[in-house]
Write a protein that holds these residues in place. Structure first.
Motif, short mmCIF file in Angstrom:
data_model
loop_
_atom_site.label_atom_id
_atom_site.label_comp_id
_atom_site.label_asym_id
_atom_site.label_seq_id
_atom_site.Cartn_x
_atom_site.Cartn_y
_atom_site.Cartn_z
N ILE A 162 -21.62 -30.36 67.25
CA ILE A 162 -21.89 -29.08 66.60
C ILE A 162 -23.40 -28.81 66.47
N LEU A 163 -24.20 -29.86 66.32
CA LEU A 163 -25.63 -29.61 66.11
C LEU A 163 -26.30 -28.87 67.27
N PRO A 164 -26.06 -29.29 68.54
CA PRO A 164 -26.65 -28.51 69.64
C PRO A 164 -26.26 -27.03 69.59
N ALA A 165 -25.00 -26.77 69.27
CA ALA A 165 -24.56 -25.37 69.22
C ALA A 165 -25.25 -24.63 68.07
N LEU A 166 -25.42 -25.31 66.94
CA LEU A 166 -26.13 -24.67 65.83
C LEU A 166 -27.58 -24.40 66.20
N HIS A 167 -28.20 -25.33 66.93
CA HIS A 167 -29.60 -25.16 67.31
C HIS A 167 -29.78 -24.06 68.35
N VAL A 168 -28.87 -23.96 69.29
CA VAL A 168 -29.06 -23.01 70.40
C VAL A 168 -28.46 -21.64 70.07
N ILE A 169 -27.28 -21.60 69.51
CA ILE A 169 -26.58 -20.33 69.29
C ILE A 169 -26.73 -19.86 67.85
N GLY A 170 -26.57 -20.77 66.92
CA GLY A 170 -26.77 -20.43 65.52
C GLY A 170 -25.62 -19.64 64.92
N VAL A 171 -25.83 -19.26 63.64
CA VAL A 171 -24.76 -18.59 62.90
C VAL A 171 -24.89 -17.07 63.05
N LYS A 172 -23.81 -16.40 62.75
CA LYS A 172 -23.78 -14.93 62.76
C LYS A 172 -24.77 -14.38 61.74
N LYS A 173 -25.30 -13.23 62.04
CA LYS A 173 -26.22 -12.56 61.11
C LYS A 173 -25.56 -12.36 59.75
N GLY A 174 -26.32 -12.58 58.71
CA GLY A 174 -25.81 -12.32 57.37
C GLY A 174 -24.98 -13.46 56.81
N ILE A 175 -24.88 -14.55 57.57
CA ILE A 175 -24.07 -15.69 57.12
C ILE A 175 -25.00 -16.88 57.15
#
Ligand code: ACO
Length: 358
Positions: A162-175
């Motif tokens: 999950i960390l690579p995805a959080l670093h590259v794509i990240g969370v939706k705006k406002g969340i």
């Protein structure tokens, strides 16, 4: 001859599993059939970070044949082709991308990661090196629109994926956080469990956010969420940090989502048993509104509950559905079955279709 061999291997698995499930627990398969039907109307490009794996490739065979998704395989071409051959699969026409093969692409991707992470302690060299990790590479393909969704996690533990995805794509705006939801398809119908995979010890405020994400996740399956916030206490009946936290979360969530049916804090049996509520808690918002969405106070209770139910109970676990990512990424449970992989890919495809409409 080889082709019929291919079809047989995969479809036999699938049918045998369906039959076994039906005999064993008689679970209604309509929920996932709906998702698969929707996926097939507009299949999307799904990149598989762990394509050098026989279960992934068997799932890919089915997904391609049934036109649920347009698969993209990440990994060493020779190794992937060898597994394809050894297992009599036919994946002609499916594209294979080897991250090690394309220096220019690694540099390009590394540069983009550097721009995102330069004030988080990463150097250009490290970014370039990280891009060889297929979770980073696959996430970047989705981030740049070269694929519509990422599927990973079959062979690695959850945090590493999950960390690579959080670093590259990240969370939706406002969340500001993501959460993982499981659909527990039981002989009493589908129940949604959250957060079962991400947030170790959420605060009351974070639980409120998780409730919002989960409610949207339930609506994704065309089901109206009825939320119970679980604890070991009922409406202040016991002390302790979890009782206090969940009571606060219930009060805050009711205020924040007035349109949503939310009740708590309550014990699991109370949430699922209307008679107990009528007798003892006649004010409960879940009377006449059968709870179908269970919010757990922390990761240990949520994770243990879903795994116990899927091992011992009459339930099929579908998920984890990752909620709140800015683009579709779904991380499989370590060691998922072919059927579980197919289900998650169908969810990822519909997730990607929904992104088109945003
Ligand atoms: N939502 C969104 N972003 C998050 C979240 C979250 N829940 N948690 C961390 N992040 C972000 C942080 O903001 C941070 O961003 P930044 O680097 O841009 O500042 C980044 O991710 C890394 O943050 P850390 O605090 O270093 O990350 P952490 O070490 O907390 O790792 C992780 C995050 C991996 C999600 C961690 O909380 C974790 O390990 N959770 C448990 C996962 C797990 O083991 N689940 C059980 C098994 S899963 C199964 O059974 C299928």
């Amino acid at each position: 001859a080889m082709e019929s061999g291919v079809a047989k291997t995969v479809i036999t698995d699938w049918e045998a599993y369906n039959l076994e499930l039906q005999e064993r627990i008689g679970i209604d398969q309509r929920l996932m059939l709906r998702v698969i039907t929707r996926a097939r109307k507009d299949p999307k490009r799904v990149v598989f970070a762990e394509a050098d794996n026989v279960k992934i490739l068997k799932a890919v065979q089915l997904l391609r044949d049934e036109k649920v998704a347009i698969p993209i395989l990440l990994g060493n071409k020779q190794k992937i082709n060898q597994i394809i051959e050894e297992n009599n699969l036919d994946l002609s026409g499916v594209s294979i991308v080897d991250p090690y093969e394309d220096e220019e692409r690694l540099k390009h991707y590394g540069g983009i990661l550097f721009e995102k992470r330069k004030r988080k302690g990463l150097t250009p060299k490290e970014c370039y090196r990280l891009m060889r990790d297929r979770n980073y590479f696959g996430s970047m393909m989705v981030e740049l629109g070269e694929a519509d969704a990422l599927i990973s996690g079959l062979t690695k533990d959850y945090p590493k994926t999950i960390l690579p995805a959080l670093h590259v794509i990240g969370v939706k705006k406002g969340i500001d956080r993501v959460a993982g939801m499981y659909i527990m398809n039981t002989d009493r119908g589908p129940y949604f469990f959250s957060d079962t995979t991400v947030n170790v010890d959420p605060t009351a405020e974070q639980l409120v956010e998780i409730i919002g994400l989960t409610a949207n996740g339930v609506r994704f399956f065309d089901i109206d969420p009825k939320v119970a916030i679980l604890s070991y206490s009922n409406f202040g009946s016991a002390k302790g940090s979890v009782a206090t936290k969940t009571a606060k979360a219930a009060a805050l969530a009711k205020e924040k989502y007035p349109e949503l049916t939310i009740e708590g804090e309550m014990q699991a049996n109370v949430a699922l048993n209307e008679e107990i509520q009528i007798e003892n808690y006649p004010f409960s918002a879940l009377i006449g509104n059968k709870a179908n969405t269970l919010i757990f106070p922390d990761l240990s209770s949520g994770n243990i509950a879903y795994k116990l139910l899927s091992e011992l109970g009459h339930a099929e676990a579908i998920g984890p559905v990752l909620l709140g990512m800015n683009k579709p990424v779904h991380i499989l449970q370590l060691g998922s079955s072919i059927r579980e992989i197919v289900n998650m890919v169908a969810i990822a495809v519909v997730d990607a279709q929904t992104q088109d409409q945003l």
